[in-house]
Design a protein around this motif. Structure first.
Motif, PDB file in Angstrom:
ATOM      1  N   LYS A  25       0.940  -1.293  -0.195  1.00  0.00           N
ATOM      2  CA  LYS A  25       0.128  -0.060  -0.168  1.00  0.00           C
ATOM      3  C   LYS A  25       1.015   1.226  -0.026  1.00  0.00           C
ATOM      4  N   MET A  26       0.088   2.094  -1.099  1.00  0.00           N
ATOM      5  CA  MET A  26       1.126   3.094  -1.084  1.00  0.00           C
ATOM      6  C   MET A  26       0.321   4.501  -1.105  1.00  0.00           C
ATOM      7  N   LEU A  27       0.593   5.795  -0.183  1.00  0.00           N
ATOM      8  CA  LEU A  27      -0.607   6.822   0.204  1.00  0.00           C
ATOM      9  C   LEU A  27      -0.176   7.768  -0.293  1.00  0.00           C
ATOM     10  N   VAL A  28      -0.349   8.498  -1.336  1.00  0.00           N
ATOM     11  CA  VAL A  28      -0.522  10.264  -2.140  1.00  0.00           C
ATOM     12  C   VAL A  28      -1.220  10.786  -1.666  1.00  0.00           C
ATOM     13  N   VAL A  29      -0.615  12.134  -1.230  1.00  0.00           N
ATOM     14  CA  VAL A  29      -0.869  13.369  -1.013  1.00  0.00           C
ATOM     15  C   VAL A  29      -0.518  14.775  -1.603  1.00  0.00           C
ATOM     16  N   ASP A  30      -1.236  14.811  -1.991  1.00  0.00           N
ATOM     17  CA  ASP A  30      -1.330  16.159  -3.198  1.00  0.00           C
ATOM     18  C   ASP A  30      -2.691  16.814  -2.674  1.00  0.00           C
ATOM     19  N   ASP A  31      -2.655  18.384  -2.547  1.00  0.00           N
ATOM     20  CA  ASP A  31      -3.955  18.872  -3.202  1.00  0.00           C
ATOM     21  C   ASP A  31      -4.216  19.294  -4.203  1.00  0.00           C
ATOM     22  N   GLU A  32      -2.988  19.324  -5.120  1.00  0.00           N
ATOM     23  CA  GLU A  32      -3.359  19.584  -6.767  1.00  0.00           C
ATOM     24  C   GLU A  32      -3.873  18.668  -7.603  1.00  0.00           C
ATOM     25  N   PRO A  33      -5.648  18.110  -7.776  1.00  0.00           N
ATOM     26  CA  PRO A  33      -5.792  16.940  -8.492  1.00  0.00           C
ATOM     27  C   PRO A  33      -4.771  16.446  -9.399  1.00  0.00           C
ATOM     28  N   ASP A  34      -4.347  17.083 -10.232  1.00  0.00           N
ATOM     29  CA  ASP A  34      -3.469  16.748 -11.456  1.00  0.00           C
ATOM     30  C   ASP A  34      -1.694  16.322 -11.365  1.00  0.00           C
ATOM     31  N   ARG A  76       3.868  21.816   0.344  1.00  0.00           N
ATOM     32  CA  ARG A  76       2.395  23.507   0.137  1.00  0.00           C
ATOM     33  C   ARG A  76       1.652  22.520   0.465  1.00  0.00           C
ATOM     34  N   MET A  77       0.377  22.794   1.431  1.00  0.00           N
ATOM     35  CA  MET A  77      -0.670  22.089   0.909  1.00  0.00           C
ATOM     36  C   MET A  77      -1.071  22.943   2.737  1.00  0.00           C
ATOM     37  N   PRO A  78      -3.003  23.897   1.787  1.00  0.00           N
ATOM     38  CA  PRO A  78      -3.582  24.191   3.093  1.00  0.00           C
ATOM     39  C   PRO A  78      -3.814  23.714   3.953  1.00  0.00           C
ATOM     40  N   GLU A  79      -4.151  24.365   5.342  1.00  0.00           N
ATOM     41  CA  GLU A  79      -4.423  23.971   6.200  1.00  0.00           C
ATOM     42  C   GLU A  79      -3.327  22.950   7.096  1.00  0.00           C
ATOM     43  N   GLU A  84       4.326  18.431   8.980  1.00  0.00           N
ATOM     44  CA  GLU A  84       3.375  18.542   9.865  1.00  0.00           C
ATOM     45  C   GLU A  84       2.165  17.074  10.077  1.00  0.00           C
ATOM     46  N   PHE A  85       1.607  16.961   8.522  1.00  0.00           N
ATOM     47  CA  PHE A  85       0.761  15.707   8.269  1.00  0.00           C
ATOM     48  C   PHE A  85       1.671  14.310   8.786  1.00  0.00           C
ATOM     49  N   LEU A  86       3.314  14.220   7.979  1.00  0.00           N
ATOM     50  CA  LEU A  86       3.443  13.424   8.094  1.00  0.00           C
ATOM     51  C   LEU A  86       4.207  13.154   9.864  1.00  0.00           C
ATOM     52  N   SER A  87       4.217  14.242  10.571  1.00  0.00           N
ATOM     53  CA  SER A  87       4.944  14.192  12.124  1.00  0.00           C
ATOM     54  C   SER A  87       3.631  13.278  12.641  1.00  0.00           C
ATOM     55  N   LYS A  88       2.298  14.001  11.935  1.00  0.00           N
ATOM     56  CA  LYS A  88       1.026  12.979  13.152  1.00  0.00           C
ATOM     57  C   LYS A  88       1.417  11.731  12.882  1.00  0.00           C
ATOM     58  N   THR A  89       1.434  10.651  11.829  1.00  0.00           N
ATOM     59  CA  THR A  89       2.072   9.481  11.667  1.00  0.00           C
ATOM     60  C   THR A  89       2.463   8.883  12.075  1.00  0.00           C
ATOM     61  N   VAL A  90       3.799   9.218  12.691  1.00  0.00           N
ATOM     62  CA  VAL A  90       5.265   8.715  13.557  1.00  0.00           C
ATOM     63  C   VAL A  90       4.531   7.527  14.316  1.00  0.00           C
ATOM     64  N   ARG A  98       8.069   8.025   4.848  1.00  0.00           N
ATOM     65  CA  ARG A  98       7.870   9.143   4.339  1.00  0.00           C
ATOM     66  C   ARG A  98       8.715   9.808   3.535  1.00  0.00           C
ATOM     67  N   ILE A  99       8.226  10.444   2.028  1.00  0.00           N
ATOM     68  CA  ILE A  99       8.529  11.035   0.941  1.00  0.00           C
ATOM     69  C   ILE A  99       8.192  12.099   0.640  1.00  0.00           C
ATOM     70  N   ILE A 100       8.254  13.352   1.351  1.00  0.00           N
ATOM     71  CA  ILE A 100       8.106  14.631   0.682  1.00  0.00           C
ATOM     72  C   ILE A 100       8.693  15.459  -0.466  1.00  0.00           C
ATOM     73  N   LEU A 101       7.502  15.614  -1.367  1.00  0.00           N
ATOM     74  CA  LEU A 101       7.963  16.440  -2.651  1.00  0.00           C
ATOM     75  C   LEU A 101       7.824  17.642  -1.805  1.00  0.00           C
ATOM     76  N   THR A 102       8.910  19.149  -2.488  1.00  0.00           N
ATOM     77  CA  THR A 102       8.906  20.368  -2.042  1.00  0.00           C
ATOM     78  C   THR A 102       9.523  20.724  -2.634  1.00  0.00           C
ATOM     79  N   GLY A 103       9.383  22.097  -3.000  1.00  0.00           N
ATOM     80  CA  GLY A 103      10.217  23.187  -3.964  1.00  0.00           C
ATOM     81  C   GLY A 103      11.765  23.926  -2.827  1.00  0.00           C
TER      82      GLY A 103
END
Length: 314
Positions: A25-34, A76-79, A84-90, A98-103
């Motif tokens: 199982k993999m979970l992908v999280v992004d606020d941009e649908p594309d 970069r996601m609203p709310e 922060e989200f990843l820290s809550k899953t630990v 956990r892998i993060i996509l960032t600028g």
């Protein structure tokens, strides 16, 4: 006793259910649908991909679906930021990678997250599919290694607890009847059985003395009616069925259908070529036994025989 060892192992091997390898199982999280859709399409062939459009939604997905091997989250996601989200899953899923996509502008947040062990790797945007696949492949291998080590530790602790219980029973029980219940509980818990019965045998017939472990209490003892028990006592060999509903010899036996048992093994407890007791392990799902469990069952059956002998002589 020595001649029964190969037979014990052969029968137990027949009970080992080879589970088909499932997609991780993999979970992908992004606020941009594309972006979310692109991540899904990149990994859907190799993973069971779950999607979420925010950190809050992702936490809800995890609450429903349970642990995943890998989480890829945008930073970069609203709310709620990705870190922060990843820290809550630990706390609940410490083995998840956990892998993060960032600028480039988010490096300061990432350094803190990586140093605290919350993030395995960060990928800068725009990300390259081949690079990301390579990172995810290594992340999956890391997850599998962590799960393997965690499971090995759990098994070692459970096996030690089982052997320790047998030793404690041998030291404390003054009557053979007193030893049955704690041993049945220890076996049932160690092998994740839905039910376990340890029952004495006298003159090749079941004695009334018994110890019962059950996930669903109370449990009914129907061993006297079971053909596997009769064969185990008569042949002094382990008997069992990995798929009771498909077993022509057992499909018509009423207590299997009424109890919902789908897998059942009977281990004769033998001392000096005499069956002293039988150990029944019952599952409501297909049975799966590993190589170390095969050895453990053989070892513990010998130890239980010694315990029953010593308490009878006391």
């Amino acid at each position: 006793m020595e001649n029964s060892i190969p037979e014990l192992e052969n029968i137990l091997r027949q009970l080992m259910s080879l589970e088909r390898r499932k997609k991780a199982k993999m979970l992908v999280v992004d606020d941009e649908p594309d972006n979310l859709d692109l991540l899904y399409r990149t990994f859907r062939r190799d993973f069971q991909v779950l999607k979420a459009e925010s950190g809050i939604q992702a936490l809800e997905v995890l609450a429903t679906e349970g642990e995943v091997a890998v989480i890829i989250s945008d930073q970069r996601m609203p709310e709620m930021k990705g870190t922060e989200f990843l820290s809550k899953t630990v706390p609940q899923f410490p083995d998840t990678v956990r892998i993060i996509l960032t600028g480039f502008t988010d490096i300061e947040d990432l350094v803190d997250a990586i140093n605290s062990g919350q993030v395995y790797k960060y990928i800068t945007k725009p990300w390259d599919p081949l690079e990301l696949k390579g990172v995810v492949q290594r992340a999956t291998e890391t997850y599998e290694l962590l799960k393997q080590r965690t499971e090995e530790l759990r098994r070692a602790n459970a096996q030690m607890a089982l052997l320790s219980t047998i030793v404690q029973v041998a030291q404390s029980a003054t009557k053979v009847e007193e030893s049955l219940q704690p041993i049945a509980i220890a076996f049932g818990e160690n092998f994740a059985a839905d039910g376990c019965i340890l029952q004495l045998v006298e003159n090749n017939s079941l004695n009334s003395a018994q110890g019962i472990y059950s996930v669903d209490s109370p449990s009914e003892n129907w061993l006297a009616e079971d053909p596997l028990v009769k064969d185990a006592i008569a042949n002094k060999q382990l008997q069992g069925s990995v798929n009771v509903p498909a077993d022509a010899n057992l499909s018509e036996v009423s207590h299997y259908s009424s109890s919902g048992i789908q897998a059942h093994i009977i281990v004769p407890i033998i001392y000096r070529d005499r069956v002293m007791a039988v150990l029944s392990l019952q599952w409501k799902n297909p049975c799966q036994l590993r190589e170390d469990e095969i050895k453990l069952i053989h070892l513990c059956a010998q130890q239980v025989a010694l315990v029953l002998t010593s308490t009878k002589a006391a």
